[in-house]
Design a protein around this motif. Structure first.
Motif, PDB file in Angstrom:
ATOM      1  N   LYS A   1       1.476   3.184  -3.445  1.00  0.00           N
ATOM      2  CA  LYS A   1       0.293   3.658  -3.933  1.00  0.00           C
ATOM      3  C   LYS A   1      -0.049   5.016  -3.400  1.00  0.00           C
ATOM      4  CE  LYS A   1      -1.508  -0.736  -4.909  1.00  0.00           C
ATOM      5  NZ  LYS A   1      -2.633  -1.686  -4.615  1.00  0.00           N
ATOM      6  N   CYS A   2       0.642   5.491  -2.358  1.00  0.00           N
ATOM      7  CA  CYS A   2      -0.028   6.912  -1.676  1.00  0.00           C
ATOM      8  C   CYS A   2       1.143   7.743  -2.051  1.00  0.00           C
ATOM      9  CB  CYS A   2      -0.482   6.699  -0.335  1.00  0.00           C
ATOM     10  SG  CYS A   2       0.682   6.565   0.991  1.00  0.00           S
TER      11      CYS A   2
ATOM     12  N   PHE B   1      -8.841   3.266   7.541  1.00  0.00           N
ATOM     13  CA  PHE B   1      -9.088   2.817   6.084  1.00  0.00           C
ATOM     14  C   PHE B   1      -7.861   2.484   5.347  1.00  0.00           C
ATOM     15  CE2 PHE B   1     -12.011   6.555   6.689  1.00  0.00           C
ATOM     16  CZ  PHE B   1     -13.193   5.997   6.670  1.00  0.00           C
TER      17      PHE B   1
ATOM     18  N   ASN C   1       0.856  -1.223   0.032  1.00  0.00           N
ATOM     19  CA  ASN C   1       0.008   0.102  -0.065  1.00  0.00           C
ATOM     20  C   ASN C   1       0.732   1.227   0.016  1.00  0.00           C
ATOM     21  OD1 ASN C   1      -2.371  -1.319  -0.134  1.00  0.00           O
ATOM     22  ND2 ASN C   1      -2.807  -1.363   2.137  1.00  0.00           N
TER      23      ASN C   1
ATOM     24  N   THR D   1      -7.381   8.215  10.134  1.00  0.00           N
ATOM     25  CA  THR D   1      -7.936   7.797   8.826  1.00  0.00           C
ATOM     26  C   THR D   1      -6.865   6.606   8.055  1.00  0.00           C
ATOM     27  OG1 THR D   1      -6.560   9.459   7.529  1.00  0.00           O
ATOM     28  CG2 THR D   1      -8.791   9.914   8.040  1.00  0.00           C
TER      29      THR D   1
ATOM     30  N   SER E   1      -5.448   7.916   1.859  1.00  0.00           N
ATOM     31  CA  SER E   1      -4.912   8.958   1.173  1.00  0.00           C
ATOM     32  C   SER E   1      -5.924   9.134   0.055  1.00  0.00           C
ATOM     33  CB  SER E   1      -3.657   8.808   0.570  1.00  0.00           C
ATOM     34  OG  SER E   1      -3.739   7.451  -0.309  1.00  0.00           O
ATOM     35  N   ASP E   2      -6.966   8.339  -0.281  1.00  0.00           N
ATOM     36  CA  ASP E   2      -7.756   8.610  -1.289  1.00  0.00           C
ATOM     37  C   ASP E   2      -8.911   9.460  -0.704  1.00  0.00           C
ATOM     38  OD1 ASP E   2      -6.687   7.183  -3.359  1.00  0.00           O
ATOM     39  OD2 ASP E   2      -7.776   5.352  -3.219  1.00  0.00           O
ATOM     40  N   LEU E   3      -9.214   9.321   0.297  1.00  0.00           N
ATOM     41  CA  LEU E   3      -9.921   9.661   1.312  1.00  0.00           C
ATOM     42  C   LEU E   3     -10.021  11.361   1.401  1.00  0.00           C
ATOM     43  CD1 LEU E   3     -13.019   9.876   2.729  1.00  0.00           C
ATOM     44  CD2 LEU E   3     -11.657   9.217   4.873  1.00  0.00           C
TER      45      LEU E   3
ATOM     46  N   TYR F   1      -3.763   3.409   1.643  1.00  0.00           N
ATOM     47  CA  TYR F   1      -4.242   3.646   0.257  1.00  0.00           C
ATOM     48  C   TYR F   1      -5.384   4.394   0.237  1.00  0.00           C
ATOM     49  CZ  TYR F   1      -5.517   2.796  -4.524  1.00  0.00           C
ATOM     50  OH  TYR F   1      -6.126   3.104  -5.773  1.00  0.00           O
ATOM     51  N   HIS F   2      -6.399   3.936   1.121  1.00  0.00           N
ATOM     52  CA  HIS F   2      -7.877   4.526   0.976  1.00  0.00           C
ATOM     53  C   HIS F   2      -7.919   5.534   1.914  1.00  0.00           C
ATOM     54  CE1 HIS F   2      -9.233   1.037  -1.492  1.00  0.00           C
ATOM     55  NE2 HIS F   2      -8.952   0.204  -0.391  1.00  0.00           N
TER      56      HIS F   2
END
Length: 167
Positions: free
Chosen positions: A43-44, A65, A40, A61, A71-73, A68-69
């Motif tokens: 990917k961030c 999450f 992961n 966060t 940083s997407d948030l 990965y998720h």
């Protein structure tokens, strides 16, 4: 005890810059040329990991999450605020919501100056003093905080004016 950050990057210039910024912030850095897509952290944004991990306001966060998720948030919140601010040019109430989201977001990221190690370190080059690179990176959020507070006021005036004209 220093935290270790692993960087997965092909571009040597990007590796050098990330290594310098992270080491300046007190982190140990491990760099690999491997392109491991199932880890992961690759990917961030690498600069986001030490910042968010040290924040008492948003470190949850990544815990809830994952990196990965999480940083997407954060990115999705930024994009949503920007979209609402653009729509606010035509619908000021929407602009107030977008600017309020941006204000909260920039307030939280401004606190990273305090919670992240070595961001307020003064570096000396000759007779010049300046913040660490990470501190300078975060300093822009203080300026953006002021701009977003100003936008809340401007959209509020525009919404009030439109409301007064309806009467």
């Amino acid at each position: 005890m220093a935290k270790t950050i692993v960087i997965f990057e092909q571009d040597q210039d990007v590796k050098d810059i990330m290594e310098y910024v992270l080491k300046d912030s007190g982190y140990e850095v491990a760099i690999t040329n491997s392109n491991v897509s199932d880890i992961n952290i690759s990917k961030c944004k690498p600069d986001l990991v030490p910042l968010v991990s040290n924040s008492p306001l948003i470190s949850w966060t990544f815990k809830v999450f994952g990196i990965y998720h999480g940083s997407d948030l954060i990115g999705l919140t930024e994009q949503m605020a920007a979209l609402l601010i653009i729509i606010g040019q035509f619908k000021p109430q929407t602009g107030i919501v977008g600017a309020s989201i941006a204000t909260a977001m920039f307030f939280i990221t401004s606190t990273l100056l305090i919670s992240t190690p070595s961001t307020l370190t003064i570096n000396h080059i000759g007779s010049f003093n300046y913040l660490s690179l990470l501190g300078l990176f975060l300093f822009k959020d203080i300026i953006s905080l002021g701009a977003s507070i100003n936008l809340v006021g401007k959209f509020g005036e525009k919404a009030n004016s439109a409301f007064q004209n309806r009467k």
